[in-house]
Scaffold this motif. Structure first.
Motif, short mmCIF file in Angstrom:
data_model
loop_
_atom_site.label_atom_id
_atom_site.label_comp_id
_atom_site.label_asym_id
_atom_site.label_seq_id
_atom_site.Cartn_x
_atom_site.Cartn_y
_atom_site.Cartn_z
N PRO A 1 0.81 -1.22 0.00
CA PRO A 1 0.00 0.00 0.00
C PRO A 1 0.85 1.27 0.00
O PRO A 1 0.45 2.28 -0.59
CB PRO A 1 -0.81 -0.11 1.30
CG PRO A 1 -0.85 -1.58 1.60
CD PRO A 1 0.46 -2.11 1.12
N GLU A 2 2.00 1.22 0.66
CA GLU A 2 2.88 2.40 0.69
C GLU A 2 3.38 2.76 -0.70
O GLU A 2 3.52 3.94 -1.04
CB GLU A 2 4.08 2.14 1.61
CG GLU A 2 3.72 2.09 3.09
CD GLU A 2 4.96 1.90 3.95
OE1 GLU A 2 6.03 1.58 3.39
OE2 GLU A 2 4.84 2.08 5.17
N LEU A 3 3.65 1.73 -1.51
CA LEU A 3 4.08 1.97 -2.89
C LEU A 3 2.96 2.66 -3.66
O LEU A 3 3.21 3.63 -4.40
CB LEU A 3 4.45 0.66 -3.57
CG LEU A 3 4.83 0.76 -5.05
CD1 LEU A 3 6.06 1.63 -5.26
CD2 LEU A 3 5.06 -0.63 -5.65
N GLY A 4 1.71 2.19 -3.48
CA GLY A 4 0.57 2.81 -4.16
C GLY A 4 0.44 4.28 -3.80
O GLY A 4 0.20 5.12 -4.67
N GLU A 5 0.60 4.60 -2.52
CA GLU A 5 0.50 5.99 -2.08
C GLU A 5 1.64 6.84 -2.65
O GLU A 5 1.44 7.99 -3.03
CB GLU A 5 0.49 6.07 -0.55
CG GLU A 5 -0.81 5.60 0.09
CD GLU A 5 -2.00 6.42 -0.38
OE1 GLU A 5 -1.90 7.66 -0.41
OE2 GLU A 5 -3.03 5.80 -0.73
N ALA A 6 2.83 6.25 -2.70
CA ALA A 6 3.99 6.97 -3.23
C ALA A 6 3.80 7.28 -4.71
O ALA A 6 4.11 8.39 -5.19
CB ALA A 6 5.26 6.16 -3.02
N ILE A 7 3.29 6.29 -5.46
CA ILE A 7 3.02 6.50 -6.89
C ILE A 7 2.00 7.62 -7.06
O ILE A 7 2.14 8.50 -7.92
CB ILE A 7 2.51 5.19 -7.55
CG1 ILE A 7 3.62 4.14 -7.57
CG2 ILE A 7 2.02 5.46 -8.97
CD1 ILE A 7 3.15 2.76 -8.03
N LYS A 8 0.96 7.59 -6.22
CA LYS A 8 -0.09 8.60 -6.31
C LYS A 8 0.48 10.00 -6.04
O LYS A 8 0.14 10.96 -6.75
CB LYS A 8 -1.19 8.27 -5.29
CG LYS A 8 -2.46 9.06 -5.46
CD LYS A 8 -3.54 8.55 -4.51
CE LYS A 8 -4.81 9.38 -4.63
NZ LYS A 8 -5.87 8.90 -3.72
N ARG A 9 1.38 10.10 -5.03
CA ARG A 9 1.99 11.40 -4.72
C ARG A 9 2.81 11.91 -5.90
O ARG A 9 2.77 13.10 -6.25
CB ARG A 9 2.88 11.29 -3.48
CG ARG A 9 2.14 11.26 -2.16
CD ARG A 9 3.08 11.51 -0.99
NE ARG A 9 4.17 10.54 -0.93
CZ ARG A 9 4.09 9.37 -0.29
NH1 ARG A 9 2.96 9.03 0.33
NH2 ARG A 9 5.12 8.54 -0.26
N GLU A 10 3.57 11.01 -6.52
CA GLU A 10 4.41 11.42 -7.64
C GLU A 10 3.57 11.83 -8.86
O GLU A 10 3.91 12.77 -9.58
CB GLU A 10 5.36 10.28 -8.03
CG GLU A 10 6.45 9.99 -7.00
CD GLU A 10 7.32 11.21 -6.73
OE1 GLU A 10 7.78 11.85 -7.71
OE2 GLU A 10 7.53 11.53 -5.54
N ARG A 11 2.49 11.11 -9.06
CA ARG A 11 1.60 11.47 -10.18
C ARG A 11 0.94 12.82 -9.93
O ARG A 11 0.78 13.62 -10.86
CB ARG A 11 0.54 10.37 -10.39
CG ARG A 11 1.11 9.13 -11.05
CD ARG A 11 0.12 7.98 -11.10
NE ARG A 11 0.66 6.85 -11.84
CZ ARG A 11 0.19 5.61 -11.79
NH1 ARG A 11 -0.87 5.35 -11.01
NH2 ARG A 11 0.73 4.64 -12.49
N LEU A 12 0.56 13.06 -8.70
CA LEU A 12 -0.04 14.35 -8.36
C LEU A 12 0.97 15.48 -8.58
O LEU A 12 0.64 16.54 -9.11
CB LEU A 12 -0.52 14.33 -6.91
CG LEU A 12 -1.29 15.57 -6.43
CD1 LEU A 12 -2.52 15.81 -7.30
CD2 LEU A 12 -1.71 15.42 -4.97
N LYS A 13 2.21 15.21 -8.19
CA LYS A 13 3.29 16.20 -8.39
C LYS A 13 3.47 16.47 -9.89
O LYS A 13 3.62 17.62 -10.33
CB LYS A 13 4.59 15.67 -7.78
CG LYS A 13 5.68 16.72 -7.60
CD LYS A 13 6.98 16.10 -7.10
CE LYS A 13 6.80 15.38 -5.76
NZ LYS A 13 8.08 14.80 -5.29
N ALA A 14 3.42 15.40 -10.69
CA ALA A 14 3.58 15.54 -12.14
C ALA A 14 2.43 16.34 -12.74
O ALA A 14 2.64 17.17 -13.65
CB ALA A 14 3.67 14.17 -12.79
N LEU A 15 1.23 16.13 -12.24
CA LEU A 15 0.07 16.86 -12.76
C LEU A 15 0.09 18.33 -12.36
O LEU A 15 -0.34 19.20 -13.12
CB LEU A 15 -1.24 16.19 -12.29
CG LEU A 15 -1.55 14.84 -12.96
CD1 LEU A 15 -2.75 14.17 -12.29
CD2 LEU A 15 -1.84 15.03 -14.45
N LYS A 16 0.60 18.60 -11.16
CA LYS A 16 0.75 20.02 -10.75
C LYS A 16 1.72 20.73 -11.68
O LYS A 16 1.46 21.86 -12.14
CB LYS A 16 1.24 20.09 -9.30
CG LYS A 16 0.17 19.77 -8.26
CD LYS A 16 0.74 19.80 -6.85
CE LYS A 16 -0.34 19.48 -5.84
NZ LYS A 16 0.23 19.41 -4.45
#
Length: 409
Positions: free
Chosen positions: A386-401
């Motif tokens: 689950p931590e990997l999933g959250e980390a991927i989500k954070r990075e994707r959010l950063k990329a979208l910003k």
């Protein structure tokens, strides 16, 4: 034994259109004679055979008699005594009740050629009203040949109206209905299919959710055409003009069903129509047992099409949720079809058919930005589960910003 080319192949040759499928009828023959010549039987209900070399279908001339409800409620009789004229009279439209021999000599006992020239879709005989599937078939032919100026003859439309009121349409199986609906939606003018069904009262029987959209107003600032039903037809027309696949056309037909639930006192606004419409879209999907890809896209477009229109204003977090909902990482094509449906929705408005739709490229760019987030560095940092999933989500959010900031410069 006499063999004739019949139906659509004759009709389309006379119209100067490409002939794709050829049907043949055999007069004066028995099943035993067909088998002796090497034909392979395929018909369960009546004698139909495949040619030993071409594989084309050859049917023995037959008559039919109504014996029950629905499309399948018929008793067929095939014998060498059945004439060509008797076989042709059981067909739906005069333009489909012509035959020609190998010298292209035309047999036209019910004046199909005259109706071709008059651009009329006219029933062959009163027995037309015995088969409910013909309502859908005639509406489909109207969609196919609308560009050539064809219309449904008033007396045929009246028979279709009688069929719609008889309760016979409810006897159609989902599979037969979907076959006609899906073919009609892929015609050049699929909106005509819906118009004809509505004109004969079949739309309120088959798709009351779509029928309910007519007469429902929308805000003129966004919808110059005002009427929600008229807008739906325009969106469908745009989908055909842009050669969209069946999935997109089906979604276009159903995308605004929620507006039919808006109380009159709230007109012309339709608050939360996207969410309200989901139960109706689900009901129509299930009624016709639409293919899974059609069902899924219709539901997603219904729920998120206004997100598509507001793409440039969406917060990065909302944009990420949208991309996650479509599973753009594993199902990129579905998101592309969503974008197409949104664009057709935007263009399906009176006077706005040629408008640009910058949201399309913006959404594609956002999907690319999210997809480009590399997972390997996160694995190397020790993330898993689950931590990997959250980390991927954070990075994707950063990329979208970053993507949004770059796009707004």
């Amino acid at each position: 034994m006499r063999i004739y080319k019949v139906g659509g192949a004759v009709r389309d040759r006379l119209l100067g259109k490409p002939v794709t499928d050829i049907d043949w009828v055999v007069v004066g023959a028995t099943t035993e004679e067909m088998l002796a010549k090497g034909f392979r039987p395929v018909g369960a209900d009546f004698p139909v055979f495949l040619h030993p070399k071409s594989g084309e279908e050859y049917a023995l001339a037959r008559t039919e008699r109504k014996s029950g409800r629905g499309y399948g409620g018929f008793t067929f009789h095939a014998s060498p005594e059945v004439s060509l004229e008797e076989d042709l009279i059981r067909r739906d439209l005069t333009i489909n009740a012509m035959a020609e021999d190998d010298q292209q000599n035309l047999t036209d006992p019910y004046h199909g050629q005259r109706d071709l020239e008059a651009r009329l879709l006219r029933h062959v005989s009163p027995a037309f009203a015995e088969d409910p599937l013909r309502v859908l078939r005639v509406a489909r032919f109207a969609a196919r040949y609308a560009a050539l100026g064809f219309t449904v003859a008033p007396e045929t439309l009246e028979l279709m109206r009688q069929l719609s009121e008889s309760g016979e349409l409810e006897a159609l199986t989902p599979e037969r209905s979907w076959k006609e609906i899906s073919r009609a939606l892929m015609e050049d003018q699929p909106q005509v299919f819906i118009e004809v069904l509505r004109a004969c009262g079949a739309l309120k029987v088959l798709m009351p959710e779509v029928d309910a959209l007519f007469g429902v107003p929308q805000p003129p600032a966004h919808h110059p055409e005002i009427d929600t039903g008229a807008h739906t037809l325009s969106v469908l027309q745009q989908a055909a003009l842009h050669n969209q696949p069946l999935t997109v056309r089906w979604a276009c037909l159903l995308h605004d069903l929620g507006k039919g639930l808006t109380p009159e006192e709230e007109w012309p606004r339709h608050i939360a129509h996207e969410f309200k419409g989901l139960k109706l879209i689900k009901a129509v999907n299930e009624r016709f047992k639409a293919p899974r890809d059609c069902q899924e896209l219709a539901m997603l477009v219904g729920e998120y099409h206004t997100h598509g229109h507001r793409a440039l204003e969406l917060k990065p977090s909302t944009l990420l949720e949208l991309l996650q909902s479509f599973d753009v990482y594993r199902r990129p094509q579905r998101f592309e079809e969503f974008i197409a449906a949104c664009e057709m929705d935007a263009r399906g408005r009176e006077g706005l058919e040629q408008r640009s739709y910058p949201q399309a490229d913006y959404l594609r760019g956002a999907a690319t930005a999210a997809r480009c987030v590399a997972v390997q560095p996160l694995l190397e940092q020790g993330f898993k589960g689950p931590e990997l999933g959250e980390a991927i989500k954070r990075e994707r959010l950063k990329a979208l910003k970053a993507y949004k900031e770059a796009a707004s410069v």
